[in-house]
Write a protein that holds these residues in place. Structure first.
Motif, PDB file in Angstrom:
ATOM      1  N   ASP A  38       0.808  -1.212   0.000  1.00  0.00           N
ATOM      2  CA  ASP A  38       0.000   0.000   0.000  1.00  0.00           C
ATOM      3  C   ASP A  38       0.847   1.270   0.000  1.00  0.00           C
ATOM      4  O   ASP A  38       0.394   2.331  -0.433  1.00  0.00           O
ATOM      5  N   ILE A  39       2.052   1.198   0.533  1.00  0.00           N
ATOM      6  CA  ILE A  39       2.898   2.390   0.687  1.00  0.00           C
ATOM      7  C   ILE A  39       3.493   2.777  -0.664  1.00  0.00           C
ATOM      8  O   ILE A  39       4.154   1.955  -1.315  1.00  0.00           O
ATOM      9  N   PRO A  40       3.289   4.007  -1.128  1.00  0.00           N
ATOM     10  CA  PRO A  40       3.879   4.425  -2.405  1.00  0.00           C
ATOM     11  C   PRO A  40       5.407   4.359  -2.327  1.00  0.00           C
ATOM     12  O   PRO A  40       6.006   4.929  -1.404  1.00  0.00           O
ATOM     13  N   THR A  41       6.018   3.667  -3.231  1.00  0.00           N
ATOM     14  CA  THR A  41       7.476   3.523  -3.178  1.00  0.00           C
ATOM     15  C   THR A  41       8.174   4.874  -3.292  1.00  0.00           C
ATOM     16  O   THR A  41       9.249   5.076  -2.720  1.00  0.00           O
ATOM     17  N   SER A  42       7.576   5.824  -4.002  1.00  0.00           N
ATOM     18  CA  SER A  42       8.189   7.146  -4.161  1.00  0.00           C
ATOM     19  C   SER A  42       8.099   7.982  -2.893  1.00  0.00           C
ATOM     20  O   SER A  42       8.740   9.032  -2.795  1.00  0.00           O
ATOM     21  N   ALA A  43       7.318   7.530  -1.907  1.00  0.00           N
ATOM     22  CA  ALA A  43       7.233   8.247  -0.624  1.00  0.00           C
ATOM     23  C   ALA A  43       8.399   7.887   0.288  1.00  0.00           C
ATOM     24  O   ALA A  43       8.616   8.547   1.311  1.00  0.00           O
ATOM     25  N   VAL A  44       9.146   6.846  -0.076  1.00  0.00           N
ATOM     26  CA  VAL A  44      10.236   6.346   0.777  1.00  0.00           C
ATOM     27  C   VAL A  44      11.568   6.920   0.305  1.00  0.00           C
ATOM     28  O   VAL A  44      12.073   6.561  -0.757  1.00  0.00           O
ATOM     29  N   ARG A  45      12.116   7.819   1.108  1.00  0.00           N
ATOM     30  CA  ARG A  45      13.433   8.393   0.814  1.00  0.00           C
ATOM     31  C   ARG A  45      14.398   7.900   1.896  1.00  0.00           C
ATOM     32  O   ARG A  45      14.320   8.346   3.058  1.00  0.00           O
ATOM     33  N   PRO A  46      15.301   6.986   1.553  1.00  0.00           N
ATOM     34  CA  PRO A  46      16.142   6.328   2.560  1.00  0.00           C
ATOM     35  C   PRO A  46      16.920   7.285   3.453  1.00  0.00           C
ATOM     36  O   PRO A  46      17.045   7.056   4.657  1.00  0.00           O
ATOM     37  N   GLU A  47      17.463   8.371   2.873  1.00  0.00           N
ATOM     38  CA  GLU A  47      18.267   9.287   3.684  1.00  0.00           C
ATOM     39  C   GLU A  47      17.434   9.949   4.780  1.00  0.00           C
ATOM     40  O   GLU A  47      17.935  10.257   5.868  1.00  0.00           O
ATOM     41  N   GLU A  48      16.130  10.166   4.521  1.00  0.00           N
ATOM     42  CA  GLU A  48      15.270  10.777   5.533  1.00  0.00           C
ATOM     43  C   GLU A  48      14.879   9.764   6.605  1.00  0.00           C
ATOM     44  O   GLU A  48      14.629  10.145   7.753  1.00  0.00           O
ATOM     45  N   PHE A  49      14.827   8.499   6.254  1.00  0.00           N
ATOM     46  CA  PHE A  49      14.657   7.445   7.259  1.00  0.00           C
ATOM     47  C   PHE A  49      15.879   7.431   8.176  1.00  0.00           C
ATOM     48  O   PHE A  49      15.764   7.444   9.399  1.00  0.00           O
ATOM     49  N   ILE A  50      17.048   7.382   7.585  1.00  0.00           N
ATOM     50  CA  ILE A  50      18.289   7.263   8.357  1.00  0.00           C
ATOM     51  C   ILE A  50      18.514   8.506   9.224  1.00  0.00           C
ATOM     52  O   ILE A  50      18.871   8.408  10.401  1.00  0.00           O
ATOM     53  N   ASN A  51      18.291   9.685   8.662  1.00  0.00           N
ATOM     54  CA  ASN A  51      18.583  10.928   9.375  1.00  0.00           C
ATOM     55  C   ASN A  51      17.524  11.307  10.407  1.00  0.00           C
ATOM     56  O   ASN A  51      17.708  12.280  11.148  1.00  0.00           O
ATOM     57  N   TYR A  52      16.441  10.565  10.478  1.00  0.00           N
ATOM     58  CA  TYR A  52      15.411  10.836  11.483  1.00  0.00           C
ATOM     59  C   TYR A  52      15.933  10.575  12.897  1.00  0.00           C
ATOM     60  O   TYR A  52      15.522  11.233  13.853  1.00  0.00           O
ATOM     61  N   PHE A  53      16.863   9.644  13.016  1.00  0.00           N
ATOM     62  CA  PHE A  53      17.289   9.156  14.337  1.00  0.00           C
ATOM     63  C   PHE A  53      18.589   9.824  14.794  1.00  0.00           C
ATOM     64  O   PHE A  53      19.334  10.399  14.002  1.00  0.00           O
ATOM     65  N   SER A  54      18.832   9.708  16.095  1.00  0.00           N
ATOM     66  CA  SER A  54      20.065  10.258  16.661  1.00  0.00           C
ATOM     67  C   SER A  54      21.142   9.172  16.721  1.00  0.00           C
ATOM     68  O   SER A  54      20.834   7.991  16.909  1.00  0.00           O
ATOM     69  N   TYR A  55      22.388   9.591  16.573  1.00  0.00           N
ATOM     70  CA  TYR A  55      23.534   8.681  16.578  1.00  0.00           C
ATOM     71  C   TYR A  55      24.626   9.269  17.475  1.00  0.00           C
ATOM     72  O   TYR A  55      24.680  10.476  17.713  1.00  0.00           O
ATOM     73  N   ASP A  56      25.479   8.410  17.952  1.00  0.00           N
ATOM     74  CA  ASP A  56      26.587   8.830  18.811  1.00  0.00           C
ATOM     75  C   ASP A  56      27.771   9.192  17.915  1.00  0.00           C
ATOM     76  O   ASP A  56      28.621   8.350  17.604  1.00  0.00           O
ATOM     77  N   LEU A  57      27.819  10.450  17.492  1.00  0.00           N
ATOM     78  CA  LEU A  57      28.821  10.894  16.528  1.00  0.00           C
ATOM     79  C   LEU A  57      29.848  11.823  17.179  1.00  0.00           C
ATOM     80  O   LEU A  57      29.571  12.458  18.195  1.00  0.00           O
ATOM     81  N   ASN A  58      31.019  11.906  16.574  1.00  0.00           N
ATOM     82  CA  ASN A  58      32.067  12.800  17.054  1.00  0.00           C
ATOM     83  C   ASN A  58      31.660  14.257  16.881  1.00  0.00           C
ATOM     84  O   ASN A  58      31.111  14.643  15.842  1.00  0.00           O
ATOM     85  N   SER A  59      31.929  15.064  17.890  1.00  0.00           N
ATOM     86  CA  SER A  59      31.638  16.496  17.809  1.00  0.00           C
ATOM     87  C   SER A  59      32.742  17.202  17.038  1.00  0.00           C
ATOM     88  O   SER A  59      33.861  16.682  16.906  1.00  0.00           O
ATOM     89  N   PRO A  60      32.482  18.389  16.529  1.00  0.00           N
ATOM     90  CA  PRO A  60      33.507  19.122  15.759  1.00  0.00           C
ATOM     91  C   PRO A  60      34.686  19.538  16.629  1.00  0.00           C
ATOM     92  O   PRO A  60      34.527  19.806  17.825  1.00  0.00           O
TER      93      PRO A  60
END
Length: 564
Positions: A148-170
């Motif tokens: 049912d989900i339109p495939t064009s509604a799925v943008r992988p980078e927006e899925f990935i970037n929705y969440f927080s990660y433990d990344l190095n600070s500048p």
């Protein structure tokens, strides 16, 4: 597209046949008794109750349907809001069935694999939008299956970037910290995944610069349902209650015409601001052009040097008067962003949601795009992530990854299809990049084939001699401008053998399974062995979790159950 069947809209009509005849003989079609009552369900997708003679979806309700659809709410007839009732034979009841889904999405073909020996440079604009994930979450929670989900509604980078990660600070003096990692690809045993995570410095909400905020609010008839304007009003009240910065706020509404509810009001006047927000009601058509012009005009009049100057547009994207073509919208917004006033877009609603228009608006306006489907999401975007939503620390930000052909045979960037750039655009300060806020993170995943892989494609006439950079997989170049600057800065980082660790980090594990889920939902040509089971099994191994990540795995299980 199939979608979840929703409850009907049950209307009890009290007007007489004589009144119907009067309306048909020159009486106003909009005339209705002042105290007329209607019974209806609370379904937010039922926006209005059209005449049975003009809408074939309006049918006489059977006694069984009447009892099943008995509602609990009385409402005044409001013609300007698009809610109207027409005469019918006394005693008859009509049931309204919501119109067919007219949501629109657009996405280029997904990225394919590129030979490093042919093109070693991967260039794209940074993107911190998250609307795709929260919108698809809404679909899943509404009962949509994978098909049912339109495939064009799925943008992988927006899925990935929705969440927080433990990344190095500048490091001091730099805008971005970088975190890189290499690991096996879970859905293709012949490939590896290269993780590139960039993060800006966090900012305490107490440190917000002085603000010039202009809310541009769609109050057209299509915004009347509970998941649109009512949710928007609650969301803005939450923002006002929690906003700690100084400055001004303005509110411009648009439907058939634009109206200015507040102009340059001090942010400390919270009661006055909330009173204006709570007075909003939906009616009329959608003239987005006039509203945009007025919002940018007010933003220019209240401009604060070194402050937060931002137009925040809230809409379902259904622009049907004025500028409605995406290309026209793009050109209009592009002429405005160079003034230093940036644009954020908040999407609301279902049924007629115009994702394509809103995404392009935000991309062209140096802003971010979020979809608000609940108060939980409103708090995440407007309160918890207030500084990253409001405060820009890098504009026109671009990434260019140069792959070493001695270590990498081919690469494929997962997502970012609509943010791809030509290699020469990276060094051209006239070419737009993306906007990144305080505390924002940007994750890019590359599916790569290493040079020593059995699946590597070797070209006979290429020079593959080992050189001094033999331990480097790639160099990540980042170019960006400071908010008030016209010239860009460049930072470079390398991905080496040291990033290929024996034990995969939680960052990599989680980013991989989110990407894997997006490949399944979009029916990607590259999903290969991607599976729900691998996603859920891997999630059980992750130590660093939060409520949003727990919610993610529940969505995976919902779709898996429906996909059996």
């Amino acid at each position: 597209m199939k979608k979840k069947i929703k409850k009907g809209f049950n209307v009890t009509l009290a007007m007489t046949l004589a009144a119907t005849m009067l309306a048909g003989c020159g009486g106003s079609k909009n005339t209705a008794p002042a105290a007329q009552e209607a019974e209806y369900s609370s379904d937010p997708s039922a926006e209005y109750a059209p005449s049975p003679s003009s809408d074939p979806s309006l049918k006489v309700a059977s006694s069984g349907e009447k009892s099943a659809q008995k509602s609990t709410k009385n409402a005044q007839s409001d013609m300007s809001a698009g809610n109207y009732e027409e005469a019918a034979t006394e005693g008859e009841e009509y049931m309204y069935y919501p119109p067919e889904n007219t949501e629109t999405y657009e996405k280029p073909d997904e990225n394919g694999a590129t030979l490093v020996s042919v093109n070693p440079l991967s260039t794209f604009a940074m993107d911190v939008d998250t609307a795709s994930y929260s919108n698809v979450r809404r679909m899943i929670e509404d009962g949509y299956s994978r098909e049912d989900i339109p495939t064009s509604a799925v943008r992988p980078e927006e899925f990935i970037n929705y969440f927080s990660y433990d990344l190095n600070s500048p490091n001091k003096g730099e805008a971005f910290g970088i975190t890189t990692e290499l690991a096996d690809c879970p859905w293709n045993k012949d490939h590896k995944i290269m993780f590139v995570g960039l993060k800006t410095s966090d900012m305490n909400s107490e440190e917000l610069p002085e603000g010039n905020l202009v809310f541009l609010i769609d109050v057209s008839g299509s915004m009347s349902s509970d998941d649109k304007l009512p949710l928007l009003k609650k969301s803005l009240n939450e923002l006002v209650d929690n906003y700690t910065g100084e400055g001004t706020i303005s509110i411009v509404t648009y439907s058939g015409e634009e109206k200015v509810l507040l102009e340059g009001e001090n942010l400390s006047e919270k009661k006055k601001i909330k009173k204006a927000i709570n007075s909003l009601s939906a009616s009329g058509s959608t003239n987005g052009e006039s509203g945009m012009k007025k919002a940018y005009e007010i933003a220019a009049e209240n401009y604060i040097d070194g402050g937060v100057n931002r137009v925040i547009m809230a809409t379902d994207g259904d622009l049907n008067v004025g500028i409605s073509d995406p290309d026209e919208l793009e050109n209009f917004i592009k002429t405005k962003k160079d003034t230093g006033v940036f644009l954020s877009v908040l999407g609301f609603g279902t049924g007629n949601f115009k994702d394509a228009s809103m995404q392009r608006l935000a991309d062209c306006g140096n802003g971010n795009y979020s979809y608000i489907d609940s108060m939980m999401e409103a708090k995440k975007v407007l309160v918890d992530e207030m500084t990253s939503t409001m405060v820009t620390v890098a504009k026109d930000a671009k990434i260019q990854v140069e792959f070493n052909p001695n270590k990498v045979n081919s690469y494929r960037l997962i997502g970012y299809e609509n943010r791809q750039m030509d290699a020469a655009d990276f060094n051209d300060d006239q070419k737009d990049g993306g906007e990144v806020g305080a505390g924002h993170s940007v994750i890019a995943l590359y599916e790569i084939t290493t040079a020593d892989s059995e699946k590597a494609v070797n070209l006979k006439y290429q020079n593959n001699e080992e050189k001094e950079y033999g331990n480097e997989y790639a160099t990540v170049n980042v170019r960006y401008k400071e908010p008030e600057a016209d010239e860009s800065k460049l930072s470079s980082y390398t991905v080496t053998d040291e990033d290929a660790k024996e034990k995969m980090s939680d960052n990599m594990k989680f980013a991989q399974i989110v990407a894997e889920f997006s490949l399944i939902l979009s029916d990607s040509d590259y999903k290969k062995d991607a599976s729900y089971k691998h996603i859920t099994d891997t999630y059980s191994e992750i130590g660093s979790k939060d409520e949003y990540k727990d919610e993610f795995i529940q969505l995976v299980r919902m779709v898996e159950k429906r996909d059996l």
